[in-house]
Design a protein around this motif. Structure first.
Motif, PDB file in Angstrom:
ATOM      1  N   PHE A   4      -8.901   3.513   7.565  1.00  0.00           N
ATOM      2  CA  PHE A   4      -8.486   2.170   7.180  1.00  0.00           C
ATOM      3  C   PHE A   4      -6.963   2.106   7.275  1.00  0.00           C
ATOM      4  CE2 PHE A   4     -12.757   2.703   5.706  1.00  0.00           C
ATOM      5  CZ  PHE A   4     -13.359   1.542   6.152  1.00  0.00           C
ATOM      6  N   ASP A   5      -6.209   1.881   6.219  1.00  0.00           N
ATOM      7  CA  ASP A   5      -4.749   1.797   6.312  1.00  0.00           C
ATOM      8  C   ASP A   5      -4.056   3.141   6.114  1.00  0.00           C
ATOM      9  OD1 ASP A   5      -4.845  -0.936   6.753  1.00  0.00           O
ATOM     10  OD2 ASP A   5      -4.593  -1.439   4.644  1.00  0.00           O
ATOM     11  N   TRP A   6      -4.802   4.209   5.937  1.00  0.00           N
ATOM     12  CA  TRP A   6      -4.238   5.530   5.662  1.00  0.00           C
ATOM     13  C   TRP A   6      -4.242   6.394   6.917  1.00  0.00           C
ATOM     14  CZ3 TRP A   6      -2.502   7.471   0.933  1.00  0.00           C
ATOM     15  CH2 TRP A   6      -2.616   6.590  -0.139  1.00  0.00           C
ATOM     16  N   GLU A  62       4.122   6.944   2.331  1.00  0.00           N
ATOM     17  CA  GLU A  62       3.215   5.918   1.829  1.00  0.00           C
ATOM     18  C   GLU A  62       2.013   5.814   2.764  1.00  0.00           C
ATOM     19  OE1 GLU A  62       3.186   1.180   0.864  1.00  0.00           O
ATOM     20  OE2 GLU A  62       5.082   2.260   0.755  1.00  0.00           O
ATOM     21  N   LYS A  63       0.834   6.058   2.219  1.00  0.00           N
ATOM     22  CA  LYS A  63      -0.433   6.005   2.956  1.00  0.00           C
ATOM     23  C   LYS A  63      -0.481   7.007   4.110  1.00  0.00           C
ATOM     24  CE  LYS A  63      -1.722   1.397   1.634  1.00  0.00           C
ATOM     25  NZ  LYS A  63      -2.415   0.183   2.051  1.00  0.00           N
ATOM     26  N   HIS A  64       0.131   8.181   3.899  1.00  0.00           N
ATOM     27  CA  HIS A  64       0.148   9.238   4.914  1.00  0.00           C
ATOM     28  C   HIS A  64      -0.067  10.578   4.209  1.00  0.00           C
ATOM     29  CE1 HIS A  64       2.405  11.138   8.578  1.00  0.00           C
ATOM     30  NE2 HIS A  64       1.204  11.656   8.385  1.00  0.00           N
ATOM     31  N   LEU A  65      -1.184  11.237   4.507  1.00  0.00           N
ATOM     32  CA  LEU A  65      -1.544  12.503   3.891  1.00  0.00           C
ATOM     33  C   LEU A  65      -1.685  13.589   4.939  1.00  0.00           C
ATOM     34  CD1 LEU A  65      -4.416  11.196   1.573  1.00  0.00           C
ATOM     35  CD2 LEU A  65      -2.022  11.557   0.940  1.00  0.00           C
ATOM     36  N   LYS A  66      -1.446  14.829   4.514  1.00  0.00           N
ATOM     37  CA  LYS A  66      -1.673  15.987   5.388  1.00  0.00           C
ATOM     38  C   LYS A  66      -2.579  16.954   4.647  1.00  0.00           C
ATOM     39  CE  LYS A  66       0.598  19.536   8.055  1.00  0.00           C
ATOM     40  NZ  LYS A  66       1.888  20.079   8.520  1.00  0.00           N
ATOM     41  N   LEU A  67      -3.657  17.377   5.312  1.00  0.00           N
ATOM     42  CA  LEU A  67      -4.590  18.344   4.746  1.00  0.00           C
ATOM     43  C   LEU A  67      -4.374  19.700   5.387  1.00  0.00           C
ATOM     44  CD1 LEU A  67      -7.883  16.233   4.896  1.00  0.00           C
ATOM     45  CD2 LEU A  67      -6.229  16.377   3.019  1.00  0.00           C
TER      46      LEU A  67
END
Length: 71
Positions: A4-6, A62-67
């Motif tokens: 979605f927005d992420w 903002e709305k940005h993740l790293k796994l």
């Protein structure tokens, strides 16, 4: 990948399964033998994380993740 927005960055050793109808994504190993984390949106459209094990979540922006995994 975009959820979605992420924006979610992940290593190639992980594989996403997306359920657009329920706004949910499960991140598993390539072999489909372990669930590392599940993301979903609540009734207020907030992202909720359900980490299992061996997963690190880093907020890049903002709305940005790293796994990443520990292995």
């Amino acid at each position: 990948m975009n959820f979605f927005d992420w924006e979610i960055e992940m290593p190639e050793s992980l594989k996403p399964y997306l359920d657009k109808e329920y706004k949910r994504i499960a991140i598993l190993t390539k072999e489909d033998d372990e669930i590392h984390i599940v993301f979903e949106f609540d009734e207020n459209n907030h992202l909720v994380m359900h980490p299992r094990w061996n997963i690190n979540v880093t907020i890049i922006g903002e709305k940005h993740l790293k796994l990443t995994t520990n292995s």
